[in-house]
Design an enzyme around this catalytic site. Structure first.
Site, PDB file in Angstrom:
ATOM      1  N   ARG A 209       0.819  -1.212   0.000  1.00  0.00           N
ATOM      2  CA  ARG A 209       0.000   0.000   0.000  1.00  0.00           C
ATOM      3  C   ARG A 209       0.851   1.260   0.000  1.00  0.00           C
ATOM      4  O   ARG A 209       0.448   2.286  -0.549  1.00  0.00           O
ATOM      5  CB  ARG A 209      -0.936   0.002   1.206  1.00  0.00           C
TER       6      ARG A 209
ATOM      7  N   LYS B 245     -18.582 -16.097   0.996  1.00  0.00           N
ATOM      8  CA  LYS B 245     -20.008 -15.899   1.239  1.00  0.00           C
ATOM      9  C   LYS B 245     -20.715 -15.231   0.083  1.00  0.00           C
ATOM     10  O   LYS B 245     -20.254 -14.237  -0.454  1.00  0.00           O
ATOM     11  CB  LYS B 245     -20.192 -15.038   2.489  1.00  0.00           C
TER      12      LYS B 245
ATOM     13  N   GLY C 264      -9.273  -8.193  -1.195  1.00  0.00           N
ATOM     14  CA  GLY C 264      -8.032  -8.398  -0.459  1.00  0.00           C
ATOM     15  C   GLY C 264      -7.455  -9.784  -0.631  1.00  0.00           C
ATOM     16  O   GLY C 264      -6.263  -9.944  -0.913  1.00  0.00           O
TER      17      GLY C 264
ATOM     18  N   GLY D 281     -12.936  -3.672   0.665  1.00  0.00           N
ATOM     19  CA  GLY D 281     -14.331  -3.261   0.842  1.00  0.00           C
ATOM     20  C   GLY D 281     -14.737  -2.153  -0.111  1.00  0.00           C
ATOM     21  O   GLY D 281     -15.852  -2.147  -0.640  1.00  0.00           O
TER      22      GLY D 281
HETATM   23  P1  ADP Z   1     -11.809 -11.259  -1.382  1.00  0.00           P
HETATM   24  O1  ADP Z   1     -11.091 -10.798  -0.147  1.00  0.00           O
HETATM   25  O2  ADP Z   1     -10.878 -11.436  -2.545  1.00  0.00           O
HETATM   26  O3  ADP Z   1     -12.998 -10.369  -1.706  1.00  0.00           O
HETATM   27  P2  ADP Z   1     -13.414 -13.159   0.097  1.00  0.00           P
HETATM   28  O4  ADP Z   1     -13.007 -12.481   1.354  1.00  0.00           O
HETATM   29  O5  ADP Z   1     -14.798 -12.979  -0.358  1.00  0.00           O
HETATM   30  O6  ADP Z   1     -12.398 -12.726  -1.091  1.00  0.00           O
HETATM   31  O7  ADP Z   1     -13.220 -14.733   0.225  1.00  0.00           O
HETATM   32  C1  ADP Z   1     -11.979 -15.313   0.503  1.00  0.00           C
HETATM   33  C2  ADP Z   1     -12.128 -16.561   1.306  1.00  0.00           C
HETATM   34  O8  ADP Z   1     -13.041 -17.477   0.713  1.00  0.00           O
HETATM   35  C3  ADP Z   1     -10.837 -17.284   1.453  1.00  0.00           C
HETATM   36  O9  ADP Z   1     -10.423 -17.238   2.793  1.00  0.00           O
HETATM   37  C4  ADP Z   1     -11.149 -18.725   1.000  1.00  0.00           C
HETATM   38  O10 ADP Z   1     -10.569 -19.692   1.838  1.00  0.00           O
HETATM   39  C5  ADP Z   1     -12.651 -18.773   1.095  1.00  0.00           C
HETATM   40  N1  ADP Z   1     -13.224 -19.818   0.222  1.00  0.00           N
HETATM   41  C6  ADP Z   1     -13.118 -19.916  -1.108  1.00  0.00           C
HETATM   42  N2  ADP Z   1     -13.719 -21.042  -1.568  1.00  0.00           N
HETATM   43  C7  ADP Z   1     -14.234 -21.681  -0.483  1.00  0.00           C
HETATM   44  C8  ADP Z   1     -14.966 -22.904  -0.285  1.00  0.00           C
HETATM   45  N3  ADP Z   1     -15.300 -23.685  -1.307  1.00  0.00           N
HETATM   46  N4  ADP Z   1     -15.315 -23.241   0.986  1.00  0.00           N
HETATM   47  C9  ADP Z   1     -14.987 -22.446   2.024  1.00  0.00           C
HETATM   48  N5  ADP Z   1     -14.305 -21.278   1.901  1.00  0.00           N
HETATM   49  C10 ADP Z   1     -13.926 -20.894   0.662  1.00  0.00           C
HETATM   50 MG    MG Z   2     -11.609 -11.036   1.967  1.00  0.00          MG
END
Ligand code: ADP
Ligand code: MG
Length: 404
Positions: free
Chosen positions: A40, A206, A359, A382
């Site tokens: 960053r 999620k 992230g 976010g």
């Molecule tokens: P980002 O930060 O890129 O927006 P998220 O925070 O939404 O991504 O999601 C990241 C998390 O999702 C990771 O910690 C990963 O382990 C989890 N994840 C991905 N696929 C699965 C799955 N099939 N079951 C459980 N957790 C998952």
């Molecule tokens: Mg995340």
């Protein structure tokens, strides 16, 4: 939303000006107060170099962590200031207060091209309350306000929103820094005028956190590829067995509606990697999506899905990716994320515009050593999600309009 940018200001007008620069130096620190990831800080160097080279007197402000209005030494910005001094070839001082007599004296002593970093804005309760008095105190040392903190732009805080108004009220300008402008150009460009085919890839844990993103993207994309735990909720909506996979029961209805609305634009995994538990060394199988055993959980997309997704990405002219396709933190379930990351990197090589937001996704790309083969890796977690949802970011809205 078009906002006035630093790049649009004549460089000659910056000499001797006091520039209040809001950055996102919310970096991780270890127990010895060392910056463990300076991504960053590096991301703000183009703006800092431009300002210092132009002879501006730069006052840097940022938040770090969640001290919630308390002066907690473990959230000091001093280590970030020291790291900045190493990266930047100019004088960088640190002042152990955010507003007050000491800070004002330090600003008075600045010479053209000097940089001073102030203490964590969140040490003051007024920051998160967008307190006008704090905004006014910050604006008091600024002829020009530059916001380069895209990662904090979804918050209406004193240092991101109130201060812009206060600087304007005193006859100054509030503009987007180079990094902020770049974020808005890439994320906004993908949403408003993507070169087609436009393919979006969504994963992560999620569906609930990303529902509004799916809703906003679906009408704009030519293909929406879904993986990660989110896919399980869609499987359930299709009446498939999901075993012990993470499923959001209260979103199944919604997933059903999305499947119906999207038709063949929505692509779900054909196969998944399953295991009895989330553990390295667990017995891993690849199964078709309609054959998930009741005692297993889906933890990654399977190889056939990687091929399908990679083929879609290869055809795209614009790719937007948010969310890992599996539990990539565990090597046994990192293959899907790796396959998609490589497909995205290859698409970049052949001229597609590729954007990674989120992230964990950015971390995955960095871990794979592919950050340089993506057109733009967003520094906002976010903030980029809220932007993709089509929401107005207060830190962006507070800046001068482009035609001012
Ligand atoms: P980002 O930060 O890129 O927006 P998220 O925070 O939404 O991504 O999601 C990241 C998390 O999702 C990771 O910690 C990963 O382990 C989890 N994840 C991905 N696929 C699965 C799955 N099939 N079951 C459980 N957790 C998952
Ligand atoms: Mg995340």
């Amino acid at each position: 939303m078009n906002r006035r940018t630093l790049a649009s200001l004549p460089v000659s007008e910056l000499r001797g000006k006091r520039v209040l620069l809001r950055v996102d130096f919310n970096v991780p620190l270890d127990g010895g107060m060392n910056v463990t990831d300076d991504t960053r800080i590096r991301a703000t160097l183009p703006t800092l170099r431009l300002l210092a080279d132009a002879g501006a007197r730069v006052v840097v402000i940022s938040h770090l962590g969640r001290p919630k209005g308390e002066r907690l030494p473990k959230y000091s910005l001093r280590p970030a200031a020291e790291r900045l001094a190493e990266l930047l070839d100019v004088q960088v001082d640190f002042v152990g207060e955010t507003v007050g007599a000491q800070m004002e004296a330090a600003v008075r002593e600045l010479r053209d091209g000097d940089v001073v970093v102030l203490e964590n804005t969140r040490f003051l309760a007024g920051e998160e309350d967008n307190d006008p008095a704090l905004a006014e105190a910050l604006a008091g040392v600024a002829d020009l306000y530059v916001n380069d903190a895209f990662g904090a732009a979804h918050r209406a805080h004193a240092s991101t929103a109130g201060v812009a108004e206060a600087v304007r009220a005193r006859g100054g300008s509030a503009v987007a820094g180079l990094l902020m402008a770049r974020e808005l150009a890439f994320l906004g460009g993908a949403l408003d005028r993507p070169e087609r085919p436009f393919v979006a890839v969504l994963g992560g844990a999620k569906i609930s956190g990303k529902l509004d993103v799916i809703d906003a993207l679906l009408p704009k994309t030519d293909r929406l590829l879904i993986g990660g735990a989110m896919a399980n909720t869609f499987f359930r909506a299709m009446g498939l067995e999901t075993g012990r996979s993470l499923v959001e029961e209260d979103r199944v209805e919604l997933a059903r509606r999305l499947v119906q609305e999207a038709g063949d634009r929505l692509l779900l995994p054909r196969d998944v990697r399953v295991a009895p538990a989330l553990a390295e060394g667990a017995e891993v199988d690849v199964v078709a999506r309609d054959s998930i055993p009741p005692d297993r959980m889906a933890l990654d997309i399977g190889p056939a899905t990687v091929r399908t997704f990679a083929a879609q990405i290869a055809r795209a002219r614009t790719v937007l990716w948010n969310g890992p396709l599996g539990v990539f933190e565990t090597p046994a379930f990192a293959e899907g994320t790796r396959g998609v990351a490589e497909a995205v990197a290859n698409a970049t090589d052949t001229g597609a515009t590729t954007i990674v937001g989120g992230g964990d996704s950015a971390a995955a790309v960095a871990e794979l050593g592919l950050s340089d083969r993506v057109t733009h890796v967003s520094t906002g977690g976010g903030a980029s999600l809220e932007f993709l949802e089509g929401r107005t970011l207060p830190g962006v809205a507070a800046l001068d309009p482009a035609d001012a």
